[in-house]
Scaffold this active site. Structure first.
Site, PDB file in Angstrom:
ATOM      1  N   GLU A 162      25.604  32.209  23.442  1.00  0.00           N
ATOM      2  CA  GLU A 162      25.115  30.571  22.916  1.00  0.00           C
ATOM      3  C   GLU A 162      26.584  30.255  22.039  1.00  0.00           C
ATOM      4  O   GLU A 162      26.628  30.871  20.988  1.00  0.00           O
ATOM      5  CB  GLU A 162      24.175  30.483  21.895  1.00  0.00           C
ATOM      6  CG  GLU A 162      23.480  29.295  22.082  1.00  0.00           C
ATOM      7  CD  GLU A 162      22.129  29.339  21.184  1.00  0.00           C
ATOM      8  OE1 GLU A 162      21.237  30.092  21.808  1.00  0.00           O
ATOM      9  OE2 GLU A 162      21.981  28.413  20.239  1.00  0.00           O
ATOM     10  N   ASP A 210      20.756  22.078  11.140  1.00  0.00           N
ATOM     11  CA  ASP A 210      21.390  23.609  10.753  1.00  0.00           C
ATOM     12  C   ASP A 210      21.421  23.721   9.190  1.00  0.00           C
ATOM     13  O   ASP A 210      21.591  22.746   8.422  1.00  0.00           O
ATOM     14  CB  ASP A 210      22.661  23.816  11.128  1.00  0.00           C
ATOM     15  CG  ASP A 210      22.727  24.087  12.810  1.00  0.00           C
ATOM     16  OD1 ASP A 210      22.263  25.005  13.016  1.00  0.00           O
ATOM     17  OD2 ASP A 210      23.250  23.215  13.468  1.00  0.00           O
TER      18      ASP A 210
END
Lengths: 267, 404
Positions: A49, A60
């Site tokens: 990923e 995030d």
């Protein structure tokens, strides 16, 4: 058959879980990314990923935010990230690569243009954090035409109805975010994860990956026992931060971390 | 202006939160449930007479509404048309921001949330949130860019006096957009007990609609007041646009009045041509940020770029999606005023009307005086004086080399 599907079928036949490491492309330097991808495969990663750096990574936590900031110091663009995938493919035609990021860089490149380029570099999937099914009908059609799997997140707060909507739009696998909060957050409640996975399985036959809160071989094993894939992000990036100026050390440390997870998962 | 009969402004946003191609819900799955919960609560309460009564009561007795519509006679005389000021600066806490925070805090209370969070740029929204939190007995956390904390020290102290915790944001450009990112992160982590009060008409649906609805009291009052005073509607409306909440609040009740020209004034910073500004509608492109599609200041690769404005409240790289739509369909015009012009507007209003305007509102004043020179003597410009300038005196003094 898509590369992602093949990976999961193969693992399932051997009764194993997939190990999916996340790194932000270009962190801490663009030169390290492709060699690091190969190293992670060598350590036992099944799917890579690759994060596309973005200036405002809203979902995030500080670890990945700072990874984005380090990459952006080198002006790493979405086009650069696609070049990295092309470079990786020169040596590795088996391991699926998915891009994880935010909508705006794709929006600016143009969905059609992006899909075309992604196909040209043999990218396998996209996970666009801020592009839910409600907003992505047009994009998903283009992505499907380019043979890109569309991976979506599910969260502990997703309702059953919501889980069904997401699963109906997903391909490749679905990604269950096992904690409320942002990436890199603290504790993992394995019982809650296991219950939610059972709920998700009623809605889909797609493999289920779990991320958020997996920091070592032990937590990876706990998750691997209930999920089809284990996604590791912040724990890897912490290694990059520790050895920022030493590319060899970064590769070695991440190799050790992932290899330990691999061996524990397979034990 | 073209015939706009075809547009039913009240029908926007549509059910999915879109204004044409703009708006929507570009959010991570982790935010979907709290956003759904909020949408449901707002849909139920917005037509609930008890909730509306409570909101109206607070606006009247706590905020001091209606705010006056003031004919600035000397300014009018100097620039050659009638200039009216909608005095949002006279609201409790000194700006329009309180209208929206009361609405959202009442909603939070109805939803049983004990903790409110907010982002702030100039500090006005932070102060307004801290104020209503104090009154309703809610815990309040305000995220504020480190850069803005320095620029707006008096407001930081006010928030702390009111019992709020001000959290400095050190990521990215350390300004309003980063404070918004940080508040969103707090929200997804603490969804169970937390209500996020967004201060402007940005963010995912239903925020742009909900904040507009709460701020529309400005335009409804102004429309009534001007009809009473002049027996006619104004020729033009002028308001500053950062995220655009004071502007949409003024504009929205006038959208159907197609003879009323609408001007939104963006922060031109050092000048649009220098690239150092905060004027996405004038010089940006459509993109996706903070949960909606709108005009943005961004690089050719889609990274959000740093903005520049003398006024912290306008220093934002995006803009409310309804403004983006009003620009594209041609119902509103968006223009830029530089730092220097805004400063001139600030001094002018202070000296000839005895009103110290916020630096944000000074942009609107500056543009109104430009526009006035093209108008006839009996023409009417209605300017939203969105906030008072006490919070900015340190900034002004520093620019002029004065120590206070």
């Amino acid at each position: 058959m898509s590369r992602i599907k093949a990976v999961f079928e193969n693992l399932k036949a051997n009764n194993k879980s997939a190990l999916i490491p996340y790194i932000t492309a270009g962190d801490p330097h663009p030169d390290i990314t492709v060699p690091l991808m190969h190293k992670m495969v060598e350590a036992g990663a099944n799917i890579i990923e690759l994060g596309v750096p973005f200036s405002d990574p809203m979902a995030d936590g500080p670890v990945i935010q700072q990874a984005c900031e380090r990459a952006l110091q080198h002006d790493v663009t979405l086009a650069d990230v696609l070049d990295m995938v092309a470079e990786f493919r020169k040596q590795d035609q088996q391991t699926p690569v998915i891009l994880m990021g935010y909508c705006n860089p794709i929006e600016v490149m143009g969905y059609e243009n992006f899909a075309k380029k992604a196909k040209a570099v043999s990218l396998d999937g996209v996970l666009t954090v801020d592009l839910p099914p409600e907003e992505s009908a047009h994009a998903n059609k283009l992505f499907a035409e380019a043979e890109l799997d569309t991976i979506f997140l599910l969260s502990p707060t997703s309702s059953t109805k919501r889980i069904q909507t997401i699963c109906d739009n997903a391909s490749g696998f679905v990604y269950y975010v096992s904690l409320k909060g942002v990436t890199g957050a603290a504790n993992l409640d394995i019982k809650a994860v296991s219950d939610k996975i059972a709920e998700i399985r009623k809605c889909t036959t797609l493999p289920i990956g779990v991320g958020f809160g997996i920091k070592d071989a032990q937590t990876a094993k706990l998750v691997g026992d209930v999920a089809d894939a284990v996604v590791v992000g912040s724990a890897i990036i912490k290694k990059i931060v520790e050895h920022k100026d030493d590319a060899k050390k970064i590769e070695a440390e991440i190799y050790t971390l992932l290899n330990e997870m691999r061996l524990t998962l397979d034990a | 202006m073209k015939d706009k009969n075809a547009v039913d402004y009240a029908a926007f946003p549509d059910m999915t939160g879109h204004f044409g191609q703009f708006g929507g819900r570009f959010i991570a799955e982790t935010l979907m449930q709290p956003i759904d919960e909020l949408t449901e609560a707002y849909e139920t309460l917005k037509n609930d007479p008890v909730f509306q009564q409570q909101f109206d009561y607070d606006l009247a007795h706590y905020v001091g509404r209606p705010s006056p519509l003031y004919l600035a006679e000397r300014l009018s005389e100097k620039y050659g048309c009638k200039i009216y000021l909608k005095r949002e600066d006279l609201n409790h806490t000194g700006a329009h921001k309180i209208n929206n925070t009361i609405g959202q805090a009442l909603l939070a209370k109805h939803m049983g949330k004990k903790r409110i969070i907010a982002e702030t740029g100039a500090g006005q929204h932070g102060v307004a949130s801290a104020t209503i939190a104090a009154r309703l007995g809610l815990e309040c956390i305000v995220y504020m860019g480190e850069e803005d904390i320095h620029r707006q020290a008096p407001n930081v102290y006010r928030m702390r006096l009111l019992g709020a915790e001000v959290v400095p944001v050190t990521s990215g450009s350390k300004t309003l957009k980063d404070a918004l990112n940080e508040a969103m992160r707090d929200w997804v982590t603490n969804v169970d007990d937390t209500f996020y009060i967004i201060g402007t008409v940005a963010g995912p649906h239903p925020y742009p609609m909900m904040v507009r609805d709460f701020q529309s009291v400005i335009g409804r009052e102004a429309r009534e007041q001007i009809l009473e005073r002049e027996s006619r509607l104004p020729n033009a409306l002028v308001a500053c646009v950062g995220g655009g909440s004071n502007a949409i609040g003024l504009f929205h009740p006038f959208l159907d009045d197609e003879d009323v020209a609408i001007y939104g004034v963006e922060a031109g910073g050092d000048g649009i041509e220098t690239g150092k500004h905060a004027a996405p509608l004038s010089a940006g492109k459509p993109g996706v940020l903070h949960g909606n599609r709108t005009y943005l200041m961004e690089s050719s690769d889609g990274q959000i770029t740093e903005t520049h404005s003398i006024s912290a409240g306008l220093d934002y790289p995006g803009v409310g999606p309804e403004h983006a739509w009003l620009k594209d369909i041609g119902r509103a015009n968006y223009v830029g005023i530089t730092d220097e012009e805004a400063l001139a507007g600030f001094h002018e209003l202070t000296r000839i009307e005895g009103i110290i305007p916020a630096l944000e509102s000074s942009h609107a004043i500056a543009y109104a005086t430009k526009l006035a020179t093209q108008m006839d003597k009996d023409d009417i410009i209605l300017v939203n004086l969105s906030g008072r300038g006490d919070k900015d005196i340190n900034t002004i003094a520093a620019i002029e080399g004065i120590e206070i």
